[in-house]
Design a protein around this motif. Structure first.
Motif, PDB file in Angstrom:
ATOM      1  N   GLN A   1      23.203 -85.440 -93.663  1.00 30.26           N
ATOM      2  CA  GLN A   1      22.101 -86.399 -93.723  1.00 30.26           C
ATOM      3  C   GLN A   1      21.701 -86.653 -95.183  1.00 30.26           C
ATOM      4  OE1 GLN A   1      18.950 -85.334 -91.138  1.00 30.26           O
ATOM      5  NE2 GLN A   1      17.745 -87.160 -91.595  1.00 30.26           N
TER       6      GLN A   1
ATOM      7  N   LEU B   1      21.969 -90.140 -97.344  1.00 33.75           N
ATOM      8  CA  LEU B   1      20.821 -90.719 -98.051  1.00 33.75           C
ATOM      9  C   LEU B   1      21.157 -90.899 -99.533  1.00 33.75           C
ATOM     10  CD1 LEU B   1      17.940 -91.751 -97.724  1.00 33.75           C
ATOM     11  CD2 LEU B   1      17.103 -89.435 -98.109  1.00 33.75           C
TER      12      LEU B   1
ATOM     13  N   HIS C   1      23.280 -93.928 -99.787  1.00 38.08           N
ATOM     14  CA  HIS C   1      22.402 -95.072 -99.549  1.00 38.08           C
ATOM     15  C   HIS C   1      21.648 -95.433-100.831  1.00 38.08           C
ATOM     16  CE1 HIS C   1      20.546 -97.620 -96.510  1.00 38.08           C
ATOM     17  NE2 HIS C   1      19.346 -97.341 -96.968  1.00 38.08           N
TER      18      HIS C   1
ATOM     19  N   VAL D   1      20.598-103.245-106.750  1.00 41.02           N
ATOM     20  CA  VAL D   1      19.305-103.798-107.198  1.00 41.02           C
ATOM     21  C   VAL D   1      19.148-103.578-108.707  1.00 41.02           C
ATOM     22  CG1 VAL D   1      16.803-103.752-106.878  1.00 41.02           C
ATOM     23  CG2 VAL D   1      18.306-103.447-104.902  1.00 41.02           C
TER      24      VAL D   1
ATOM     25  N   LEU E   1      26.133 -98.947 -98.763  1.00 39.86           N
ATOM     26  CA  LEU E   1      24.689 -98.976 -98.492  1.00 39.86           C
ATOM     27  C   LEU E   1      24.409 -99.264 -97.011  1.00 39.86           C
ATOM     28  CD1 LEU E   1      21.677 -99.235 -99.388  1.00 39.86           C
ATOM     29  CD2 LEU E   1      22.185-101.550-100.119  1.00 39.86           C
ATOM     30  N   LEU E   2      25.064-100.306 -96.486  1.00 38.69           N
ATOM     31  CA  LEU E   2      24.803-100.678 -95.094  1.00 38.69           C
ATOM     32  C   LEU E   2      25.369 -99.627 -94.135  1.00 38.69           C
ATOM     33  CD1 LEU E   2      25.265-104.574 -94.915  1.00 38.69           C
ATOM     34  CD2 LEU E   2      23.367-103.260 -95.790  1.00 38.69           C
TER      35      LEU E   2
ATOM     36  N   LEU F   1      22.413 -93.398 -90.602  1.00 39.47           N
ATOM     37  CA  LEU F   1      21.117 -92.689 -90.563  1.00 39.47           C
ATOM     38  C   LEU F   1      20.253 -93.210 -89.413  1.00 39.47           C
ATOM     39  CD1 LEU F   1      20.443 -92.572 -94.414  1.00 39.47           C
ATOM     40  CD2 LEU F   1      20.647 -90.570 -92.923  1.00 39.47           C
ATOM     41  N   LEU F   2      20.310 -94.532 -89.224  1.00 38.24           N
ATOM     42  CA  LEU F   2      19.483 -95.139 -88.163  1.00 38.24           C
ATOM     43  C   LEU F   2      19.983 -94.738 -86.768  1.00 38.24           C
ATOM     44  CD1 LEU F   2      18.129 -98.736 -88.226  1.00 38.24           C
ATOM     45  CD2 LEU F   2      19.168 -97.920 -86.158  1.00 38.24           C
TER      46      LEU F   2
ATOM     47  N   TRP G   1      12.577 -99.329 -90.353  1.00 41.90           N
ATOM     48  CA  TRP G   1      14.034 -99.218 -90.409  1.00 41.90           C
ATOM     49  C   TRP G   1      14.689-100.469 -89.838  1.00 41.90           C
ATOM     50  CZ3 TRP G   1      15.532 -93.463 -88.888  1.00 41.90           C
ATOM     51  CH2 TRP G   1      14.897 -92.594 -89.778  1.00 41.90           C
TER      52      TRP G   1
ATOM     53  N   MET H   1      20.501-109.847 -97.182  1.00 37.72           N
ATOM     54  CA  MET H   1      20.946-109.679 -98.574  1.00 37.72           C
ATOM     55  C   MET H   1      22.473-109.686 -98.665  1.00 37.72           C
ATOM     56  SD  MET H   1      18.417-106.715-100.066  1.00 37.72           S
ATOM     57  CE  MET H   1      19.254-106.592-101.657  1.00 37.72           C
TER      58      MET H   1
ATOM     59  N   THR I   1      12.587-104.733 -99.841  1.00 37.06           N
ATOM     60  CA  THR I   1      13.243-103.801 -98.907  1.00 37.06           C
ATOM     61  C   THR I   1      13.000-102.349 -99.326  1.00 37.06           C
ATOM     62  OG1 THR I   1      14.938-105.485 -98.631  1.00 37.06           O
ATOM     63  CG2 THR I   1      15.401-103.351 -97.678  1.00 37.06           C
ATOM     64  N   ILE I   2      12.985-102.088-100.629  1.00 33.33           N
ATOM     65  CA  ILE I   2      12.688-100.728-101.107  1.00 33.33           C
ATOM     66  C   ILE I   2      11.263-100.355-100.679  1.00 33.33           C
ATOM     67  CG2 ILE I   2      12.362 -99.265-103.143  1.00 33.33           C
ATOM     68  CD1 ILE I   2      14.582-100.915-104.525  1.00 33.33           C
TER      69      ILE I   2
ATOM     70  N   GLY J   1      11.344 -99.589 -97.125  1.00 32.17           N
ATOM     71  CA  GLY J   1      12.010 -98.296 -96.918  1.00 32.17           C
ATOM     72  C   GLY J   1      11.071 -97.122 -97.137  1.00 32.17           C
ATOM     73  N   VAL J   2      10.303 -97.175 -98.218  1.00 36.33           N
ATOM     74  CA  VAL J   2       9.424 -96.023 -98.522  1.00 36.33           C
ATOM     75  C   VAL J   2       8.099 -96.082 -97.745  1.00 36.33           C
ATOM     76  CG1 VAL J   2      10.428 -95.699-100.821  1.00 36.33           C
ATOM     77  CG2 VAL J   2       8.378 -97.073-100.581  1.00 36.33           C
TER      78      VAL J   2
HETATM   79  C1  HEM Z   1      22.013-102.064 -92.826  1.00 31.69           C
HETATM   80  C2  HEM Z   1      20.951-102.009 -93.613  1.00 31.69           C
HETATM   81  C3  HEM Z   1      20.111-100.764 -93.756  1.00 31.69           C
HETATM   82  C4  HEM Z   1      19.827 -99.794 -92.832  1.00 31.69           C
HETATM   83  C5  HEM Z   1      20.292 -99.709 -91.391  1.00 31.69           C
HETATM   84  C6  HEM Z   1      18.979 -98.818 -93.490  1.00 31.69           C
HETATM   85  C7  HEM Z   1      18.490 -97.662 -92.894  1.00 31.69           C
HETATM   86  C8  HEM Z   1      17.794 -96.668 -93.552  1.00 31.69           C
HETATM   87  C9  HEM Z   1      17.314 -95.428 -92.940  1.00 31.69           C
HETATM   88  C10 HEM Z   1      17.535 -95.044 -91.492  1.00 31.69           C
HETATM   89  C11 HEM Z   1      16.667 -94.722 -93.898  1.00 31.69           C
HETATM   90  C12 HEM Z   1      15.923 -93.401 -93.723  1.00 31.69           C
HETATM   91  C13 HEM Z   1      16.753 -92.230 -94.092  1.00 31.69           C
HETATM   92  C14 HEM Z   1      16.006 -90.936 -93.881  1.00 31.69           C
HETATM   93  O1  HEM Z   1      14.876 -90.793 -94.366  1.00 31.69           O
HETATM   94  O2  HEM Z   1      16.575 -90.099 -93.212  1.00 31.69           O
HETATM   95  C15 HEM Z   1      16.730 -95.491 -95.123  1.00 31.69           C
HETATM   96  C16 HEM Z   1      16.160 -95.110 -96.328  1.00 31.69           C
HETATM   97  C17 HEM Z   1      16.013 -95.935 -97.416  1.00 31.69           C
HETATM   98  N1  HEM Z   1      16.540 -97.218 -97.552  1.00 31.69           N
HETATM   99 FE1  HEM Z   1      17.645 -98.206 -96.174  1.00 31.69          FE
HETATM  100  N2  HEM Z   1      18.756 -99.225 -94.773  1.00 31.69           N
HETATM  101  C18 HEM Z   1      19.423-100.407 -94.978  1.00 31.69           C
HETATM  102  C19 HEM Z   1      19.450-101.154 -96.150  1.00 31.69           C
HETATM  103  C20 HEM Z   1      18.668-100.891 -97.254  1.00 31.69           C
HETATM  104  C21 HEM Z   1      18.532-101.758 -98.388  1.00 31.69           C
HETATM  105  C22 HEM Z   1      19.230-103.108 -98.531  1.00 31.69           C
HETATM  106  C23 HEM Z   1      17.660-101.151 -99.264  1.00 31.69           C
HETATM  107  C24 HEM Z   1      17.136-101.601-100.584  1.00 31.69           C
HETATM  108  C25 HEM Z   1      17.563-102.638-101.251  1.00 31.69           C
HETATM  109  C26 HEM Z   1      17.278 -99.885 -98.674  1.00 31.69           C
HETATM  110  C27 HEM Z   1      16.421 -98.972 -99.270  1.00 31.69           C
HETATM  111  C28 HEM Z   1      16.128 -97.724 -98.761  1.00 31.69           C
HETATM  112  C29 HEM Z   1      15.309 -96.729 -99.446  1.00 31.69           C
HETATM  113  C30 HEM Z   1      14.651 -96.886-100.827  1.00 31.69           C
HETATM  114  C31 HEM Z   1      15.241 -95.603 -98.599  1.00 31.69           C
HETATM  115  C32 HEM Z   1      14.535 -94.278 -98.887  1.00 31.69           C
HETATM  116  C33 HEM Z   1      13.217 -94.240 -98.167  1.00 31.69           C
HETATM  117  C34 HEM Z   1      12.554 -92.884 -98.282  1.00 31.69           C
HETATM  118  O3  HEM Z   1      13.263 -91.859 -98.257  1.00 31.69           O
HETATM  119  O4  HEM Z   1      11.333 -92.872 -98.383  1.00 31.69           O
HETATM  120  N3  HEM Z   1      17.897 -99.772 -97.456  1.00 31.69           N
HETATM  121  N4  HEM Z   1      17.417 -96.668 -94.890  1.00 31.69           N
END
Ligand code: HEM
Length: 154
Positions: free
Chosen positions: A6, A10, A13, A21, A66-67, A73-74, A86, A96, A144-145, A148-149
């Motif tokens: 996991q 991350l 990702h 970005v 990234l995707l 993760l999702l 999410w 994007m 998106t960031i 995400g946070v």
């Molecule tokens: C297919 C597209 C995406 C999916 C399915 C997705 C899914 C996820 C998931 C499930 C997490 C949580 C991981 C965890 O905490 O265990 C995450 C974290 C994150 N994602 Fe995405 N994401 C995608 C695209 C993006 C994009 C395009 C960006 C930014 C440009 C992004 C930025 C972030 C950030 C900054 C986190 C960290 C959040 C944190 O830990 O507080 N994601 N993403």
């Protein structure tokens, strides 16, 4: 899923976010304005084309990483139980990626063609469209960031 896997997903990702970005911030706010300041069009347009070529090749690797890591993760939690943030991240990530695909396969070849024909007005027009779409993706990326946070806000 084991916690190490996991954490690794991350990591992948977030490296994808940094490359994509962060690269857009550099291209938009540093590279292009400096090229405009210092180089006349016959020097600037081939330079920007070559620089974007290298950047877009990196992004073409960063986007699937990234995707793919985000989806993995999702899916671990499942669509039904995933927080709304999410789902929003998935939606804007796909948007994007679509915009990037249009830049990479539609606009950038147009720019390359115009530069190799030394057609500077056409090259400048193509580069301007790329600038606009990269600006759009940069805004969406920052949003998106934030999305995400946002799950950490409670
Ligand atoms: C297919 C597209 C995406 C999916 C399915 C997705 C899914 C996820 C998931 C499930 C997490 C949580 C991981 C965890 O905490 O265990 C995450 C974290 C994150 N994602 Fe995405 N994401 C995608 C695209 C993006 C994009 C395009 C960006 C930014 C440009 C992004 C930025 C972030 C950030 C900054 C986190 C960290 C959040 C944190 O830990 O507080 N994601 N993403």
């Amino acid at each position: 899923m084991p916690p190490t896997l996991q954490a690794l997903l991350l990591f992948v990702h977030l490296v994808g976010v940094v490359v994509w970005v962060g690269g857009m911030v550099f291209a938009h706010f540093v590279l292009r304005p400096t090229a405009v300041e210092l180089l006349p069009p016959p020097g600037r347009l081939p330079f920007m084309t070559a620089a974007l070529n290298r950047f877009f090749r990196l992004v073409a690797v960063a986007v699937p990483a990234l995707l793919g890591s985000g989806l993995a993760l999702l899916l671990q939690v499942g669509f039904a139980r995933a927080p709304i943030a999410w789902h929003l991240m998935l939606g804007s990530g796909l948007l994007m990626a679509g915009v990037f695909a249009w830049i990479y396969t539609g606009l950038h070849p147009r720019l390359r063609q115009a530069v190799s024909a030394a057609d500077w007005p056409a090259a400048a027009a193509a580069l301007e469209r790329i600038r606009q779409w990269v600006g759009f993706n940069l805004g969406l990326g920052l949003l998106t960031i934030a999305v995400g946070v946002s799950t950490r806000a409670g």
